[in-house]
Write a protein that holds these residues in place. Structure first.
Motif, mmCIF file in Angstrom:
data_model
loop_
_atom_site.group_PDB
_atom_site.id
_atom_site.type_symbol
_atom_site.label_atom_id
_atom_site.label_comp_id
_atom_site.label_asym_id
_atom_site.label_seq_id
_atom_site.Cartn_x
_atom_site.Cartn_y
_atom_site.Cartn_z
ATOM 1 N N LEU A 54 11.578 3.973 3.329
ATOM 2 C CA LEU A 54 10.432 3.700 4.188
ATOM 3 C C LEU A 54 9.186 4.187 3.467
ATOM 4 C CD1 LEU A 54 8.810 3.145 6.802
ATOM 5 C CD2 LEU A 54 9.548 5.399 7.616
ATOM 6 N N GLU A 55 8.245 3.272 3.236
ATOM 7 C CA GLU A 55 6.973 3.628 2.606
ATOM 8 C C GLU A 55 5.837 3.167 3.495
ATOM 9 O OE1 GLU A 55 6.728 2.038 -1.295
ATOM 10 O OE2 GLU A 55 8.531 3.066 -2.027
ATOM 11 N N LEU A 56 4.883 4.047 3.688
ATOM 12 C CA LEU A 56 3.708 3.720 4.495
ATOM 13 C C LEU A 56 2.481 4.238 3.761
ATOM 14 C CD1 LEU A 56 3.445 3.968 8.350
ATOM 15 C CD2 LEU A 56 1.511 4.549 6.910
ATOM 16 N N THR A 57 1.562 3.335 3.416
ATOM 17 C CA THR A 57 0.372 3.717 2.654
ATOM 18 C C THR A 57 -0.875 3.170 3.321
ATOM 19 O OG1 THR A 57 0.628 1.768 1.225
ATOM 20 C CG2 THR A 57 1.567 3.840 0.448
ATOM 21 N N ARG A 58 -1.948 3.873 3.091
ATOM 22 C CA ARG A 58 -3.253 3.473 3.620
ATOM 23 C C ARG A 58 -4.164 3.164 2.445
ATOM 24 N NH1 ARG A 58 -6.461 6.946 8.195
ATOM 25 N NH2 ARG A 58 -8.251 5.558 8.498
ATOM 26 N N LYS B 149 7.941 -4.367 -9.221
ATOM 27 C CA LYS B 149 8.752 -4.873 -8.113
ATOM 28 C C LYS B 149 7.846 -5.124 -6.916
ATOM 29 C CE LYS B 149 12.809 -3.289 -7.278
ATOM 30 N NZ LYS B 149 13.928 -2.390 -6.908
ATOM 31 N N LYS B 150 8.261 -6.057 -6.060
ATOM 32 C CA LYS B 150 7.426 -6.428 -4.925
ATOM 33 C C LYS B 150 7.306 -5.326 -3.878
ATOM 34 C CE LYS B 150 7.682 -11.468 -5.077
ATOM 35 N NZ LYS B 150 8.067 -12.700 -4.351
ATOM 36 N N GLU C 280 -0.553 1.516 -6.049
ATOM 37 C CA GLU C 280 -0.088 1.332 -7.422
ATOM 38 C C GLU C 280 -0.415 -0.075 -7.921
ATOM 39 O OE1 GLU C 280 4.100 1.507 -9.995
ATOM 40 O OE2 GLU C 280 4.012 2.272 -7.937
ATOM 41 N N LEU C 281 -0.243 -1.075 -7.056
ATOM 42 C CA LEU C 281 -0.556 -2.449 -7.445
ATOM 43 C C LEU C 281 -2.045 -2.597 -7.740
ATOM 44 C CD1 LEU C 281 0.112 -5.437 -7.819
ATOM 45 C CD2 LEU C 281 -0.119 -5.721 -5.339
ATOM 46 N N ILE C 282 -2.887 -2.078 -6.866
ATOM 47 C CA ILE C 282 -4.337 -2.174 -7.060
ATOM 48 C C ILE C 282 -4.752 -1.454 -8.341
ATOM 49 C CG2 ILE C 282 -6.562 -1.470 -6.105
ATOM 50 C CD1 ILE C 282 -5.288 -1.921 -3.312
ATOM 51 N N ILE D 28 -3.888 -3.636 -11.332
ATOM 52 C CA ILE D 28 -4.842 -4.743 -11.488
ATOM 53 C C ILE D 28 -6.110 -4.256 -12.176
ATOM 54 C CG2 ILE D 28 -6.347 -6.322 -10.223
ATOM 55 C CD1 ILE D 28 -4.118 -6.582 -8.139
ATOM 56 N N LYS D 29 -6.648 -3.148 -11.706
ATOM 57 C CA LYS D 29 -7.906 -2.639 -12.270
ATOM 58 C C LYS D 29 -7.706 -2.178 -13.711
ATOM 59 C CE LYS D 29 -9.734 -1.226 -7.783
ATOM 60 N NZ LYS D 29 -10.203 -0.100 -6.915
ATOM 61 N N GLN D 30 -6.599 -1.504 -13.977
ATOM 62 C CA GLN D 30 -6.354 -0.999 -15.323
ATOM 63 C C GLN D 30 -6.254 -2.130 -16.344
ATOM 64 O OE1 GLN D 30 -2.676 1.153 -15.709
ATOM 65 N NE2 GLN D 30 -2.594 0.866 -17.926
ATOM 66 N N HIS D 31 -5.441 -3.140 -16.037
ATOM 67 C CA HIS D 31 -5.232 -4.214 -17.012
ATOM 68 C C HIS D 31 -6.434 -5.151 -17.099
ATOM 69 C CE1 HIS D 31 -1.186 -3.009 -17.941
ATOM 70 N NE2 HIS D 31 -0.885 -2.945 -16.653
#
Length: 550
Positions: free
Chosen positions: A307-311, A505-506, A512-514, A517-520
């Protein structure tokens, strides 16, 4: 460019052609040609009058080269540059002297500007003016269609906001009624059960007859069970009793309780910060997590559940994944199938109505993943809906010239919607297109040249590796970040060989995804636009049309 909405006159049945030619044979000859073709002509006395007509959105214009000076040429160029998006005004320039060809470089990129060498031939001129009039009529038709589209979209946005407001009010009304019933259970029924249980316990202590005690003991047990059932019902009706202002601890406890009850190992990662969250959102999130965990326990037969919950910004993202038996998502009711209960269906409907999204990814024998994205400020979010097959390009200019442009490529509409909802809430990221297959991904990437492409691996027509290879061969400066439900080494190797910058992974956390995107995007902007050469090798790049994966 001028905005689409501006004051303009309705397209006349017969357009007027403004003309600026010195008084003489050419002016008289052209006027007679136009009159013979039933074209209305407005003789302009100066360049100022002609430019006024151009700014008003006139029909095709005619001008002689001898009327141009450096100043008037600049003013003409500025007037043509300031046309609205739908307009590319046709114009005819009559050249008298060959040395005047020098100023035509100003119009070299304008497809609708035609240059005619004098003397004017009637057949050529007649054909050109009719073509120009027809082109202008088509532009007016495009303008009307665009403005109708803008009005329709504004109405849809208004209706969506209204539906969202209604959904929020229904959610609050439902929560208030649940609280009222829970309070009645707590203040009245539970008190009476507790009292009866206490009296029965006292009675058991007073009874000396063993047979009487055996007869009374089941009554005590039933009252105890009734108390527990009533308490659990109160908690179900009003999770605030359980949450008590601490959503993180409440979800930890719920997850741990279900794990112990159903025999699976549970891992939780909850990061929602310390800023307050609306009570209605907390209640919806708690019930949604409970429903998703219950599905893992009831149907998945999983050994491990996460279970992961992020803001992130204005969004709350919940992900629940398991390693259970999996299933075919298309059979669920939320995708039009016949399987599954009302819990997931209701969750999806409510999430979309509130401006969020709910997605399900699963493969038989390979586990499942549930993703729920909810806006934290419900009144300000407008849902874009969930199209069955997206071929959408966002052309609105939001003024963020430094924003990172992103193309999303995924054949699951709900996944695209979830990613788009997440990214559009980032002020420095702009989603410019969404592709539903590999060929669309390549076309959008090469047409729009975004900073980043989020590339699903499993797509029709071209898979992610094949699409990445084609993009990198033509535009090595574009960063490609691969997304996949599962992290198999063969897929990672294939995407790496094709030139992808990262493989995620989806179920990656939103932050982490954001960050990726910014890093690359920064890395590719800093290096690849100068001298990047991508060596695309491996089986993904050795593809013919007949070898494309489906």
């Amino acid at each position: 460019m001028m905005p689409l909405h501006q004051e303009r006159e309705k397209m006349p049945e017969r357009m007027t052609v403004p003309m600026l030619l010195p008084i003489g044979r050419d002016a008289e000859l052209v006027s007679k040609m136009l009159e013979k073709e039933s074209v209305d002509v407005l003789i302009c006395e100066s360049m100022h009058v002609l430019l006024e007509q151009i700014c008003r959105g006139c029909g095709p214009f005619i001008v002689g080269d001898e009327t141009f000076s450096d100043n008037s040429l600049g003013r003409m160029t500025e007037a043509l540059d300031n046309q609205p998006d739908w307009s590319d005004l046709p114009g005819i320039i009559l050249i008298g002297r060959p040395d005047n060809i020098r100023f035509l470089d100003k119009f070299a990129t304008r497809n609708q500007i035609i240059v005619i060498q004098r003397p004017v031939k009637q057949s050529v001129f007649t054909s050109i003016i009719h073509s120009a009039l027809e082109a202008r009529r088509r532009q007016y038709e495009v303008r009307d269609l665009l403005e109708d589209l803008v009005r329709t979209n504004e109405e849809l946005r208004s209706r969506t906001k209204l539906l969202q407001k209604i959904a929020l009010e229904l959610t609050r009304a439902e929560n208030n009624e649940r609280k009222r019933i829970a309070q009645i259970l707590h203040d009245d029924l539970q008190q009476m059960i507790a009292s009866a249980r206490l009296q029965t316990e006292i009675l058991l202590g007073d009874l000396n007859n063993e047979m009487a005690q055996k007869a009374a003991q089941p009554i005590f047990d039933i009252l105890s069970q009734a108390m527990n059932a009533s308490r659990n019902l109160s908690h179900e009706l009003n999770p605030a009793f359980v949450i008590g202002g601490n959503l993180k601890d409440a979800l930890h406890n719920k997850a741990a309780g279900l794990g112990a009850q159903y025999g699976f190992e549970i891992h939780t990662a909850i990061d929602i910060g310390s800023d307050p969250i609306d009570e209605d959102i907390i209640t919806f999130v708690y019930r949604s997590v409970q429903e998703m965990l219950f599905n893992c326990a009831k149907h998945a037969r999983a050994k491990h559940v996460s279970l992961e919950l992020t803001r992130s910004g204005k969004l709350l993202t919940i992900m629940v994944a398991d390693d259970g038996v999996g299933f075919d998502p298309v059979r669920l009711k939320i995708f039009g199938g016949i399987d599954g209960g009302l819990g997931l269906f209701s969750m999806q409907e409510r999430a979309i109505a509130l401006g969020g999204s709910f997605t399900v990814d699963s493969v038989p024998d390979e586990g499942s993943r549930f993703s729920l994205i909810i806006p934290l400020i419900l009144e300000e979010v407008v849902s874009n809906g969930l199209p069955n097959r997206t071929e959408y390009i966002e052309n609105e200019d939001n003024g963020e010239t430094d924003a990172i442009s992103v193309v999303i490529a995924d054949d699951h509409a709900v996944m695209r919607q979830g990613l788009a909802t997440l990214l559009r809430n980032q002020s420095d990221i702009k989603v410019v297109a969404e592709a539903s297959d590999g060929e669309q991904a390549v076309a959008f990437a090469l047409q729009l040249r975004p900073d980043v492409v989020l590339m699903d691996y499993s797509m029709p027509l071209l898979n992610g590796a094949e699409a990445t290879c084609m993009i990198k061969n033509e535009a090595p400066e574009i960063a490609v970040i691969a997304l996949s439900m599962y992290g198999g080494e063969d897929k990672q190797r294939s995407m790496h060989n094709a030139g992808a910058q990262a493989y995620l992974k989806k179920d990656v956390q939103a932050a982490e995804l954001i960050a990726a995107i910014k890093q690359h995007a920064r890395h590719m902007k800093g290096n690849a636009r100068q001298n990047a050469v991508v060596s695309c090798h491996g089986p993904a790049c050795d593809v013919s049309k007949g070898d494309m994966s489906v």
